[in-house]
Design an enzyme around this catalytic site. Structure first.
Site, PDB file in Angstrom:
ATOM      1  N   ARG A 282     -11.576   5.531  -9.704  1.00 60.86           N
ATOM      2  CA  ARG A 282     -11.954   4.426  -8.835  1.00 60.86           C
ATOM      3  C   ARG A 282     -13.328   3.924  -9.294  1.00 60.86           C
ATOM      4  O   ARG A 282     -14.163   4.733  -9.718  1.00 60.86           O
ATOM      5  CB  ARG A 282     -12.038   4.886  -7.372  1.00 60.86           C
ATOM      6  CG  ARG A 282     -10.725   5.432  -6.800  1.00 60.86           C
ATOM      7  CD  ARG A 282     -10.907   5.898  -5.366  1.00 60.86           C
ATOM      8  NE  ARG A 282      -9.667   6.380  -4.772  1.00 60.86           N
ATOM      9  CZ  ARG A 282      -9.276   7.648  -4.778  1.00 60.86           C
ATOM     10  NH1 ARG A 282     -10.041   8.573  -5.344  1.00 60.86           N
ATOM     11  NH2 ARG A 282      -8.140   8.005  -4.216  1.00 60.86           N
ATOM     12  N   LYS A 312     -14.510   9.333  -2.011  1.00 58.28           N
ATOM     13  CA  LYS A 312     -13.425   9.135  -1.042  1.00 58.28           C
ATOM     14  C   LYS A 312     -12.569  10.372  -0.811  1.00 58.28           C
ATOM     15  O   LYS A 312     -12.261  10.721   0.326  1.00 58.28           O
ATOM     16  CB  LYS A 312     -12.542   7.977  -1.508  1.00 58.28           C
ATOM     17  CG  LYS A 312     -11.467   7.558  -0.519  1.00 58.28           C
ATOM     18  CD  LYS A 312     -10.741   6.331  -1.040  1.00 58.28           C
ATOM     19  CE  LYS A 312      -9.699   5.858  -0.036  1.00 58.28           C
ATOM     20  NZ  LYS A 312      -8.986   4.650  -0.519  1.00 58.28           N
ATOM     21  N   ARG A 377      -6.330   1.663 -12.964  1.00 53.69           N
ATOM     22  CA  ARG A 377      -5.981   2.907 -12.250  1.00 53.69           C
ATOM     23  C   ARG A 377      -4.470   2.980 -12.046  1.00 53.69           C
ATOM     24  O   ARG A 377      -3.856   4.027 -12.246  1.00 53.69           O
ATOM     25  CB  ARG A 377      -6.728   2.945 -10.920  1.00 53.69           C
ATOM     26  CG  ARG A 377      -6.453   4.167 -10.072  1.00 53.69           C
ATOM     27  CD  ARG A 377      -7.441   4.216  -8.913  1.00 53.69           C
ATOM     28  NE  ARG A 377      -7.017   5.124  -7.873  1.00 53.69           N
ATOM     29  CZ  ARG A 377      -7.187   6.444  -7.895  1.00 53.69           C
ATOM     30  NH1 ARG A 377      -7.757   7.007  -8.944  1.00 53.69           N
ATOM     31  NH2 ARG A 377      -6.795   7.198  -6.889  1.00 53.69           N
ATOM     32  N   HIS A 400      -5.385  11.592  -5.163  1.00 56.84           N
ATOM     33  CA  HIS A 400      -4.667  11.170  -3.968  1.00 56.84           C
ATOM     34  C   HIS A 400      -3.470  12.079  -3.772  1.00 56.84           C
ATOM     35  O   HIS A 400      -3.220  12.984  -4.573  1.00 56.84           O
ATOM     36  CB  HIS A 400      -4.264   9.686  -4.055  1.00 56.84           C
ATOM     37  CG  HIS A 400      -3.436   9.336  -5.255  1.00 56.84           C
ATOM     38  ND1 HIS A 400      -3.651   8.211  -6.009  1.00 56.84           N
ATOM     39  CD2 HIS A 400      -2.409   9.967  -5.851  1.00 56.84           C
ATOM     40  CE1 HIS A 400      -2.778   8.153  -6.997  1.00 56.84           C
ATOM     41  NE2 HIS A 400      -2.016   9.201  -6.916  1.00 56.84           N
ATOM     42  N   TYR A 409       1.682   3.750  -5.703  1.00 52.58           N
ATOM     43  CA  TYR A 409       1.410   3.436  -7.100  1.00 52.58           C
ATOM     44  C   TYR A 409       2.683   3.147  -7.895  1.00 52.58           C
ATOM     45  O   TYR A 409       2.690   2.295  -8.770  1.00 52.58           O
ATOM     46  CB  TYR A 409       0.610   4.569  -7.748  1.00 52.58           C
ATOM     47  CG  TYR A 409      -0.824   4.564  -7.312  1.00 52.58           C
ATOM     48  CD1 TYR A 409      -1.772   3.859  -8.027  1.00 52.58           C
ATOM     49  CD2 TYR A 409      -1.232   5.197  -6.149  1.00 52.58           C
ATOM     50  CE1 TYR A 409      -3.096   3.812  -7.621  1.00 52.58           C
ATOM     51  CE2 TYR A 409      -2.544   5.155  -5.731  1.00 52.58           C
ATOM     52  CZ  TYR A 409      -3.470   4.466  -6.470  1.00 52.58           C
ATOM     53  OH  TYR A 409      -4.773   4.415  -6.057  1.00 52.58           O
TER      54      TYR A 409
END
Length: 462
Positions: A282, A312, A377, A400, A409
């Protein structure tokens, strides 16, 4: 009591859920809320202990987000006791919210009520009958916005991560929920309906729900939701990523004036481009306290990138999805390249960090990159699938959950990538069939040689 609110989360270290989705944020929120409620209950016990120690015949209780005073009082007007007594135990609600500031107010009210009881001066008036209780929603939008930061961090630990969340959270309040109008359901709905884009409406509804929860207003805005239509993304191929990298030098070469600031800015965004392309990072993870020394260390044989824990989804060590891209820059020899990154990560507050993250997208566009930074990404997520990397490993590397990896994704997988996946699968199948045939032939040849050897031995014996 004055500074207890600020110390609530001193001993709280939330679990770093490797899930950037709504589900991960809900888990984090629940954990914070549970810790807050535990600390609040502990403080409530202390307050009641102080009341008992001072022989104040009043206690405080918490019910459904509000505080009540509990005491034995003279009968209310028109009330009776089943046993004919002249006193009765009552709960008195003064409209005090069940938070630390409210607990302070409730304690003061308890001492006042206790003094009235001790002096036999208590009488039922509008205050204690509830006819003049504080109205929770008697507040303007502007006033609520003034209190927004305090309300947001009331049940959250103030960290870099939570401050970053608040930085994005406050935007719809200022844009859609400001003004001198008193907050009502109709006023909230009217403001939500001014939004016409699905994602904007979604953010406005999140803000509206927060307002209602804070003011103890029960309401759902499900009927106002707009269907979310996924936007199209131009996910670049590996070849497009390599070709687009050349645009940085082309852009810089065409600049009429090559100031030192322009040199450093171009170098910074070149290294950011490479890191996003190779690792699927990110943008914020590159600029928020990365371990640069480890990245350029000779001991880093596998060229991993360490993401700081305050990001995050917490700390993780990332393997490159496309290590060959790192050969496009020489991080060990080009000290200016790494120094540009070292200077960029020296920010003083969350606003400057956010500004630098936003600048990445603007600079990519200025250079002529035909896709958005975040598409790099997404490209890594797709590449991992084509490379045959197990979903759990790919998801952990991207920071994630498996759910996020498969549901979000893979949405951008596309026809061309599906074709590649099928072709790769068929190539693998054909390769397996070829190897199986070779193995069968090899076994047959071995069997023939063994038979020939046995015959030769017999002939010699004869």
């Amino acid at each position: 009591m004055d500074d207890i609110q600020g110390k609530v989360f001193n001993d709280f270290e939330p679990t770093s859920y490797t899930d950037g989705s709504y589900l991960g944020m809900v888990k984090h929120s629940k954990e914070s809320k549970k810790h807050y409620e535990m600390k609040f209950k502990e403080e409530l016990v202390k307050v009641n202990q102080r009341l008992r120690s001072s022989k104040t015949k009043v206690s405080i209780e918490s019910t459904k987000g509000a505080l009540q005073l509990r005491a034995t009082l003279p009968l209310k007007p028109d009330d009776t006791h089943p046993q004919g007594k002249l006193t009765k135990q009552y709960k008195i609600s003064l409209g005090i919210p069940a938070n630390f500031e409210g607990l302070k107010t409730a304690e003061e009210e308890a001492y006042e009520l206790g003094r009235l009881i001790a002096r036999k001066m208590f009488v039922w008036n509008d205050k204690y009958l509830g006819t003049k209780a504080v109205q929770k929603n008697n507040i303007t939008f502007d006033k609520f916005c003034e209190q927004l930061e305090e309300r947001f961090f009331e049940k959250r630990k103030r960290t870099l991560k939570s401050e970053n969340t608040f930085d994005g959270f406050k935007y719809p309040f200022k844009k859609y929920f400001s003004g001198s109008e008193i907050i009502t359901i109709d006023a909230i709905k009217k403001r939500v309906l001014t939004t016409t884009q699905p994602y904007v409406r979604k953010r406005a509804i999140v803000a509206a729900c927060f307002i209602c929860k804070q003011l103890d207003i029960e309401h759902s805005f499900n009927d106002l939701k707009l269907p979310l239509i996924p936007s199209k993304r131009n996910i670049p191929s590996d070849e497009e990523i390599k070709i687009s990298f050349k645009l940085f030098d082309e852009y810089f070469t065409a600049l009429p004036l090559k100031r030192e600031q322009s040199v450093q800015k171009n170098k910074l965004h070149k290294i950011i481009y490479i890191l996003m392309s190779a690792y699927g990072l990110r943008p914020r993870e590159i600029l928020n306290q990365p371990d640069i020394d480890w990245f350029v260390s000779k001991n880093n044989a596998q060229k991993t990138f360490k993401v700081h824990e305050s990001n995050k989804t917490g700390y993780r060590e990332v393997f490159p999805f496309m290590p060959e891209l790192l050969d496009l820059v020489d991080v060990n020899s080009d000290s200016d390249l790494i120094n540009s990154l070292r200077n960029a990560i020296k920010w003083q507050d969350i606003k400057l960090l956010t500004a630098r993250v936003t600048e990445i997208s603007k600079y990519f566009s200025k250079v002529g990159i035909p896709f958005k930074p975040y598409d790099l990404r997404h490209a890594c997520a797709i590449r991992a699938h084509l490379q045959g990397v197990p979903i759990k490993a790919a998801a952990d590397n991207l920071g994630h959950s498996v759910e996020m990896h498969t549901k979000v994704y893979q949405r951008w997988f596309g026809l061309e990538n599906r074709r590649k996946a099928f072709e790769q699968t068929f190539e693998d199948i054909n390769e397996i069939d070829r190897l199986r045939d070779e193995l069968t032939r090899a076994k047959q040849e071995i069997a023939d040689l063994k038979l020939k050897l046995a015959r030769t031995k017999l002939e010699k014996m004869v």
